[in-house]
Design a protein around this motif. Structure first.
Motif, PDB file in Angstrom:
ATOM      1  N   PHE A   1       4.985 -14.844  14.838  1.00  0.00           N
ATOM      2  CA  PHE A   1       5.415 -13.443  14.742  1.00  0.00           C
ATOM      3  C   PHE A   1       5.718 -13.071  13.299  1.00  0.00           C
TER       4      PHE A   1
ATOM      5  N   ILE B   1      -0.459  -6.457  15.552  1.00  0.00           N
ATOM      6  CA  ILE B   1       0.418  -6.203  16.694  1.00  0.00           C
ATOM      7  C   ILE B   1       0.197  -7.272  17.751  1.00  0.00           C
TER       8      ILE B   1
ATOM      9  N   SER C   1       1.609 -10.506  16.633  1.00  0.00           N
ATOM     10  CA  SER C   1       3.063 -10.525  16.662  1.00  0.00           C
ATOM     11  C   SER C   1       3.595 -10.722  18.075  1.00  0.00           C
ATOM     12  N   LEU C   2       2.993 -10.018  19.043  1.00  0.00           N
ATOM     13  CA  LEU C   2       3.534  -9.996  20.401  1.00  0.00           C
ATOM     14  C   LEU C   2       2.959 -11.084  21.298  1.00  0.00           C
TER      15      LEU C   2
ATOM     16  N   ALA D   1       4.922 -13.906  23.615  1.00  0.00           N
ATOM     17  CA  ALA D   1       4.777 -13.864  25.072  1.00  0.00           C
ATOM     18  C   ALA D   1       4.217 -15.176  25.603  1.00  0.00           C
TER      19      ALA D   1
END
Length: 412
Positions: free
Chosen positions: A57, A370, A373-374, A378
């Motif tokens: 991240f 994005i 990062s996510l 997850a």
């Protein structure tokens, strides 16, 4: 009405493209050597699987805020400054990895590495996009992607071999049980060489000043030119960005989590490095053939089929497998991921006005970051609950969704 480029313009484009690809090779080698070793450095500092997700991240997060402004800057002022500055920052960040003795310092260094990569990549992508006619963008981005894959091949192999040598010589410091420090020093030196080489790039993207000079010649104000909105409103841009996000994030998650998966499954550092190298080698091979494959199969069938095959290979890796099976499946995954990057780059580039190509590619990069990062966070959360094999399950499902989205797109 477009005019055909002269022999001198074509020669200038070839020189610029060759230099841009050389710089890209140095940058990608350094990045791909540094990132998996950063995971080992974190493991040596007792990081958990979830904390590895936060490390990933940190690498991607700043790009969400800065990629599009950097793209706009490149479109207006040229690519050389951001390229040189980004590579120099990467060199400093690689050196900082070698000095990290706690997770906070390591995360800070990894954040700087990601920020530097943004400046370098936005500039280099703009140069490649402008180094020839739009209709041959698939082939140019195929070569660009192939060079990235070559860096991904050599980076992990050299990094893994150097780490194993450091451990065999009993030269690793107590705070560095995996012998990562020499890799970070090497990456810093390569970034220094890349920054110096990038000084030879033209100021404007690909040596092509048409967008800037035509605006200056006719007195057109920057505000009157197409803006970010025209990029975002391009037909099916959302599907192109989703496909790009998933393909790159899949590559990124594999780079970050294979060390942890390998540690759980009893794989050595050298074997994990070979897995990463096999994936990258397959991507390199298929990217060289991007142009012929597009002409033979068409862009949409090629991307739809590739994502479906890749999803199948990843889902088969969920259970524990013999090493040779993992190598074969990782090679298939590499072929698939190799197709995705150049096709989505060319798709986004062709959809944007000529004077906004760097901005369009920066939008793509923002979407990628994005995802970077996510998705790793997850995936790390799922892996902490269901085991490391769940990493492959999540990535397989994401690739299936991409195949479905591209099948309903206007990609031709």
């Amino acid at each position: 009405m477009e005019t055909s480029p002269s022999d001198s313009e074509r020669a200038a484009d070839r020189r610029t493209l060759t230099l841009a690809l050389t710089v890209t090779m140095l940058v990608q080698f350094a990045q791909q050597a540094t990132r998996p070793m950063a995971s080992y450095r974190a493991l040596g500092l007792d990081a958990s699987v979830e904390q590895l997700g936060y490390l990933a991240f940190s690498f991607a997060v700043l790009a969400i805020a800065v990629a599009i402004p950097i793209g706009r800057l490149v479109d207006r002022r040229g690519a050389r400054l951001t390229t040189v500055g980004g590579i120099a920052l990467m060199g400093a960040a690689a050196a900082a990895h070698a000095l990290a003795t706690d997770l906070v310092t390591l995360v800070a260094a990894h954040t700087a590495l990601g920020l530097g990569l943004i400046g370098a990549v936005v500039g280099l992508q703009a140069i490649v996009a402008h180094a020839g006619p739009a209709e041959s963008a698939d082939a140019r981005f195929g070569m660009f992607g192939a060079i990235i894959s070559l860096g991904q091949v050599l980076g992990p192999i050299v990094a893994g071999g150097l780490a194993e040598l450091t451990l065999a010589l009993d030269a690793a410091a107590p705070a560095d049980p995996f012998g990562t420090t020499p890799i970070f020093v090497l990456a810093g030196a390569l970034c220094t060489a890349g920054a110096l080489a990038a000084l030879g790039l033209p100021r404007h993207p690909g040596g092509t000043r048409t967008a800037v000079e035509s605006a200056a010649a006719d007195g057109t104000a920057a505000e009157a030119q197409p803006g970010l909105g025209s990029v975002l409103r391009a037909p099916h841009m959302g599907k192109a960005l989703w496909a790009s996000l998933v393909v790159l994030s899949t590559t990124d998650v594999l780079t970050v989590y294979l060390p942890a998966i390998g540690a759980e499954r009893g794989w050595t550092i050298a074997f994990v490095s070979i897995l990463l190298a096999v994936r990258a080698a397959a991507s390199f091979a298929v990217r060289i053939a991007t142009g012929p494959l597009v002409r033979m199969l068409g862009r949409r069938p090629l991307l739809v089929g590739a994502c479906g095959i890749g999803a199948t290979a990843l889902l088969l890796m969920v259970p524990m497998l013999p090493g040779w099976v993992a190598l074969v499946l990782m090679g298939i995954t590499g072929l698939v991921l190799g197709i995705g990057q150049p096709l989505t780059m060319a798709w986004v580039s062709r959809s944007a006005p000529d004077e906004l190509r760097a901005t369009a590619l920066a939008v793509r990069l923002t979407g990628n970051r994005i995802g970077q990062s996510l998705i790793p966070v997850a995936v790390g959360t799922v892996a902490a609950l269901a085991g490391s094999g769940a990493v492959f399950l999540v990535l397989g499902v994401l690739l299936l969704s991409t195949s479905a989205a591209v099948a309903r797109s206007n990609l031709r």
